[in-house]
Design a protein around this motif. Structure first.
Motif, PDB file in Angstrom:
ATOM      1  N   LYS A   1      25.315  35.087 -58.670  1.00  0.00           N
ATOM      2  CA  LYS A   1      26.334  35.499 -57.703  1.00  0.00           C
ATOM      3  C   LYS A   1      27.150  36.668 -58.251  1.00  0.00           C
ATOM      4  O   LYS A   1      27.449  37.616 -57.531  1.00  0.00           O
TER       5      LYS A   1
ATOM      6  N   THR B   1      24.973  39.761 -57.835  1.00  0.00           N
ATOM      7  CA  THR B   1      24.648  40.249 -56.489  1.00  0.00           C
ATOM      8  C   THR B   1      25.828  40.298 -55.527  1.00  0.00           C
ATOM      9  O   THR B   1      25.793  41.067 -54.564  1.00  0.00           O
ATOM     10  N   GLN B   2      26.841  39.465 -55.769  1.00  0.00           N
ATOM     11  CA  GLN B   2      27.950  39.353 -54.808  1.00  0.00           C
ATOM     12  C   GLN B   2      29.267  39.047 -55.506  1.00  0.00           C
ATOM     13  O   GLN B   2      30.010  38.155 -55.096  1.00  0.00           O
TER      14      GLN B   2
ATOM     15  N   THR C   1      32.496  38.149 -53.756  1.00  0.00           N
ATOM     16  CA  THR C   1      32.681  36.897 -53.015  1.00  0.00           C
ATOM     17  C   THR C   1      33.012  35.709 -53.916  1.00  0.00           C
ATOM     18  O   THR C   1      33.165  34.600 -53.415  1.00  0.00           O
TER      19      THR C   1
END
Length: 192
Positions: free
Chosen positions: A129, A132-133, A136
């Motif tokens: 996570k 990639t993100q 968030t």
């Protein structure tokens, strides 16, 4: 692409500052070869020193995460970033540190189906996570890790390793750096 493309040729050992040459020769003596990452990054000595200072700070400690778990984060992150060099090189280190010859391949292909503990799977969920993100990441992510016993400092390490290797993966991909042949067999069969 092949090792040391014309655009970014490997450094020559004889041309390097003494401290960098000494470090590379020590690695060669221990492993039997010079990993290509050393010769690629040595083209720019100040960056070489900074890179390996941070690398060593992140990867050479045992608090919070084992050295094998740190390598798991590298392999998972590098797989997401499609970095052949780091998946192969750190996969070799992971096989040795975990003493599991299949684990690195499992993590590189699909860590969710790898032979991992629930704690390790939560760690890799977070690492991916972050990769990639990261925008968030929220309290639920921290709570999930804390349920598995990760301290805030260990969570920092997971994030920092993911971020650091995101940068490393991009340099390896842009330069066309290929893994040394020696990495492919390391940790797969017992030493004779």
């Amino acid at each position: 692409m092949t090792n040391a493309p014309d655009r970014f040729p490997f450094a020559r050992l004889d041309d390097l500052p003494a401290d960098i040459r000494t470090r590379i020769l020590a690695v060669q003596e221990k492993s039997g070869f010079v990993p290509n990452v050393f010769l690629m990054l040595a083209r720019r000595p100040e960056e070489f020193r900074a890179f390996f200072a941070y690398h060593d700070t992140l990867m050479d400690k045992d608090e919070g995460l084992t050295k094998a778990e740190r390598e798991m984060v590298v392999v998972a992150t590098s797989a997401v970033n499609q970095c052949l060099y780091c998946v192969i090189a750190h996969g070799a280190v992971l096989r040795i540190r975990a003493k599991k010859p299949l684990l690195a391949d499992q993590i590189a292909v699909n860590y969710r189906k790898a032979d991992l503990t629930q704690r390790q799977r939560a760690m890799l969920d977070f690492a991916v996570k972050v990769t990639t993100q990261s925008h968030t990441v929220d309290e639920a992510d921290f709570a999930a890790l804390q349920e598995h016993g990760f301290s805030n400092e260990a969570i920092w390490d997971i994030a920092a390793i993911s971020a650091f290797f995101g940068m490393s993966n991009r340099i390896a991909n842009v330069t066309g750096m290929m893994p040394n042949d020696e990495f492919f067999l390391m940790g797969r069969v017992p030493k004779s």
